[in-house]
Design an enzyme around this catalytic site. Structure first.
Site, PDB file in Angstrom:
ATOM      1  N   ASP A   1      28.012  43.308  40.378  1.00 30.05           N
ATOM      2  CA  ASP A   1      27.986  42.336  39.253  1.00 30.05           C
ATOM      3  C   ASP A   1      28.575  41.061  39.835  1.00 30.05           C
ATOM      4  OD1 ASP A   1      30.613  43.106  39.640  1.00 30.05           O
ATOM      5  OD2 ASP A   1      31.031  43.537  37.685  1.00 30.05           O
ATOM      6  N   HIS A   2      29.233  40.864  41.140  1.00 33.64           N
ATOM      7  CA  HIS A   2      30.078  39.689  41.547  1.00 33.64           C
ATOM      8  C   HIS A   2      28.953  38.800  42.311  1.00 33.64           C
ATOM      9  CE1 HIS A   2      33.675  41.098  39.755  1.00 33.64           C
ATOM     10  NE2 HIS A   2      34.215  39.931  40.467  1.00 33.64           N
TER      11      HIS A   2
ATOM     12  N   ASP B   1      39.350  45.744  40.439  1.00 30.08           N
ATOM     13  CA  ASP B   1      39.086  44.356  39.902  1.00 30.08           C
ATOM     14  C   ASP B   1      40.422  44.389  39.126  1.00 30.08           C
ATOM     15  OD1 ASP B   1      36.625  42.099  39.296  1.00 30.08           O
ATOM     16  OD2 ASP B   1      38.172  42.737  37.817  1.00 30.08           O
TER      17      ASP B   1
ATOM     18  N   ARG C   1      40.234  32.703  33.636  1.00 28.86           N
ATOM     19  CA  ARG C   1      41.180  31.910  34.802  1.00 28.86           C
ATOM     20  C   ARG C   1      40.751  30.784  34.636  1.00 28.86           C
ATOM     21  NH1 ARG C   1      41.352  37.213  38.572  1.00 28.86           N
ATOM     22  NH2 ARG C   1      43.069  38.319  37.500  1.00 28.86           N
TER      23      ARG C   1
ATOM     24  N   SER D   1      43.537  37.991  41.174  1.00 29.17           N
ATOM     25  CA  SER D   1      42.525  38.922  41.557  1.00 29.17           C
ATOM     26  C   SER D   1      43.221  40.149  42.124  1.00 29.17           C
ATOM     27  CB  SER D   1      41.498  38.535  42.528  1.00 29.17           C
ATOM     28  OG  SER D   1      40.666  39.231  42.823  1.00 29.17           O
TER      29      SER D   1
ATOM     30  N   ARG E   1      41.888  41.713  44.730  1.00 26.60           N
ATOM     31  CA  ARG E   1      41.325  41.410  46.148  1.00 26.60           C
ATOM     32  C   ARG E   1      42.312  41.776  47.190  1.00 26.60           C
ATOM     33  NH1 ARG E   1      39.825  35.232  45.573  1.00 26.60           N
ATOM     34  NH2 ARG E   1      39.062  36.056  43.540  1.00 26.60           N
TER      35      ARG E   1
END
Length: 640
Positions: A64-65, A119, A379, A533, A535
């Site tokens: 989806d990213h 996520d 964000r 995030s 990440r």
């Protein structure tokens, strides 16, 4: 003593530790999710663990990213994730099926279950009474392998929702008000629980909007009760069998309490460049708008899209505005197409994007230089949109749609009577873009493209360390500051060596080269370092560049855990005033670092002709990981 919803779920899943605030606890995880920007690294780590099949009740890999395929890299990553998922017992949601949090809410989430995802907005699942946490990819890999997920036992915060929203005021305005009250640092180390008579007036999509943006509070997670509204939503999805009632006990005790009077709220907006920079739309005034983007995992539900369609019906988007629409899932998109609402949106002049994160992660639709963009996202960090000088405002779908028609920031209450939108009795269910795991895993070959490089591993912590301060930052450094997102760089999430050339470039363009030339060093930061995030690249890339430690005033939860997993020391100033006494390029020494980490003592720091102390507040398990040079190294030592 009574228990909160969160305490009940934590107790039912506790496998290690005691539920005392601040103490590390280990939890059994029922479900996991990944997305493609973090998934490649998570699955590389899962493969390195040598586990054949996932041990969870349900694990799902979402695409989806990185759906903008302008080169081979994203498509190769998708091929790798799809093949590794099929081989190891993981469901695979193909590109086009939707945003992980929206789809998981619709098709997999269940009250009372634990969920971790690579996520930071995984707490969206709290909208149906899950205890859902954002985590680094390695933590997700460990959970898929049957291991526990470790967090410090959070404090409990009660947000009492009183009354009922007035017309044109939405769930987005509720969470923006909570952000105004608590700030982006206010939720660190806490679980936010929503209670009160106002809860029953909110649909599941509205609740999910609120829990989604709990991530912007820095909260461990957020959760709503599982009640009759939850049951209606799950039954409408054809999953009524997973419903269980869940509420806090009347005598449950909380560490903090806040109140939001729903009947007094007005449409609000978060102004650039932080989600807690909140003001009423009427106070900001009718500023000129260049772009409106509606969607993201915060506001892309069927309920949200139907409100937007009703506002746009029979009207035309202002000639100076670009309006984009990103439905949250194929289910949402399909239902809009069938009932005619999609035609209303298209006829008004909106640009329809695919069911993906899209503009929220900087994947296209960057605003014009200096442009004002209203977004229903979560964000608005500087540069996250892909345009460094853009002015990003976070608003509700109602505000975005109204403003798209007028060309200026508009209070939707000026539109007249609000359209009545009802939740459907039955959602259209078609899971044909979800690929199930292979019945014969041995027949599946994992496909690895040339962009997928090995992830870096830390080194055993030496007795002492001397280096230089390679960067000094202010407060609220986000993972977007550490590693920019966007269409140009996200395709290289699987290629840490390439990605390393972009580390901190929007803070200090010289940082990557300086770090490489000096063989690494120590980063000094302010408060709330690493917010945003989940990440783990924000730890893996500095590790690749030779960063040994981050010394700051305070950390965001997920990033601190990712640093430990990578073997980078997360140090905090014992006296925050020492932050002012150190500077870029100063030589810095940790003369007894291994001994002090091993014993749990404060870490001695020598810098600028001074000696001071730093804290390394970690659990015994994390201490072992730091000594070994990271969690994977530590696990190998434990299993040797």
């Amino acid at each position: 003593m009574g228990m909160t919803i969160a305490q009940k779920i934590l107790k039912a899943h506790l496998v290690d530790g005691e539920m005392a605030v601040g103490q590390e606890i280990g939890l059994r995880i029922d479900q996991t999710l990944t997305q493609d920007a973090t998934g490649t690294m998570a699955y590389l780590q899962f493969e390195a663990m040598g586990v054949d099949q996932v041990k969870t009740e349900r694990s799902v890999a979402y695409i989806d990213h990185n759906t903008l395929q302008s080169g081979f890299e994203n498509a190769d990553d998708h091929k790798y994730i799809g093949s590794v998922a099929k081989k190891h017992g993981i469901y695979y949601s193909k590109a086009g099926n939707g945003i992980c949090h929206q789809v998981h809410l619709e098709r997999f989430g269940a009250p009372g279950k634990t969920l971790i995802g690579s996520d930071s907005h995984t707490p969206t699942g709290g909208g149906i009474g899950m205890l859902a946490f954002g985590a680094g990819g390695l933590d997700v890999a460990v959970a898929m392998g049957g291991g526990a997920y470790y967090i410090p036992m959070p404090k409990m915060v009660k947000v009492y929702l009183n009354g009922k929203l007035r017309p044109w005021v939405s769930a987005k305005d509720i969470i923006l008000d909570v952000l105004r009250q608590m700030t982006v640092k206010g939720g660190v180390g806490k679980i936010i629980e929503y209670v009160g008579d106002g809860v029953k007036t909110l649909s599941v999509p509205e609740r999910a909007t609120i829990t989604n943006m709990g991530a912007e509070l820095g909260a461990t997670t957020s959760v709503f009760p599982s009640d009759e509204e939850t049951r209606r939503f799950l039954e409408a999805q054809g999953r009524g069998d997973v419903w269980v009632p869940l509420s806090s006990d009347p005598d449950a005790e909380y560490d903090e309490e806040y109140t939001v009077d729903l009947s007094m709220l007005e449409p609000q907006a978060a102004k650039p460049h932080m989600p807690d920079n909140v003001q009423k739309v009427t106070e900001i005034g009718p500023i000129k708008v260049n772009q409106c983007c509606i969607g993201s995992c915060t506001n892309s539900s069927y309920y949200d899209m139907m409100k937007v369609a009703a506002i746009l019906k029979g009207k035309t988007v202002h000639p100076d505005v670009s309006l984009t629409i990103s439905p949250g899932s194929k289910q949402v998109f399909d239902m809009l197409a069938k009932n005619g609402a999609l035609s209303d949106i298209i006829s008004a002049g909106a640009r329809i994007l695919e069911c993906a994160c899209g503009p929220c992660i900087g994947m296209g639709q960057s605003p014009e230089s200096g442009g004002v963009s209203l977004r229903t996202f979560n964000r608005n960090f500087e540069g996250r949109s892909g345009t460094q000088d853009a002015q990003i405002y976070l608003v509700s779908p109602e505000v975005a749609a109204a403003s798209a028609l007028t060309g200026v920031l508009t209070d939707p209450r000026t539109l007249g009577e609000m359209p009545a939108i009802e939740m459907p009795e039955h959602f259209d269910v078609n899971d044909n873009l979800i690929v199930k795991p292979a019945e014969d895993p041995s027949a599946v070959e994992v496909v690895r493209g040339p962009n997928i490089k090995p992830f870096p591993l830390g080194q055993t912590l030496e007795a002492s360390y001397t280096g230089k301060i390679v960067l000094k930052t202010d407060d609220n450094i986000t993972t977007d500051h550490i590693l920019p997102a966007g269409a140009k760089l996200l395709p290289y999430r699987s290629n840490v060596p390439y990605y390393s050339s972009y580390c901190f470039i929007n803070v200090d363009p010289e940082f990557p080269q300086r770090c490489k030339a000096q063989g690494g060093g120590i980063i000094v930061g302010g408060a709330n370092y690493g917010q945003g995030s989940s990440r783990e690249h924000a730890a893996l890339v500095p590790l690749y560049l030779g960063v040994k430690a981050v010394l700051c005033k305070s950390f965001a939860r997920i990033h601190k855990a990712n640093l430990v997993n990578s073997g980078i020391l997360p140090l905090t100033f014992a006296d925050p005033a020492d932050y002012d006494a150190v500077g870029l390029a100063d030589e810095i020494t940790l003369p007894h670092v291994r001994e002090e980490i091993e014993s749990g003592a404060q870490v001695t720091v020598q810098c600028g002709g001074r000696t001071f102390k730093a804290d390394c507040e970690v659990s015994d398990r994390q201490r072992g990981a730091l000594l070994a040079g990271g969690t994977l190294n530590f696990a190998k030592q434990q299993n040797a």
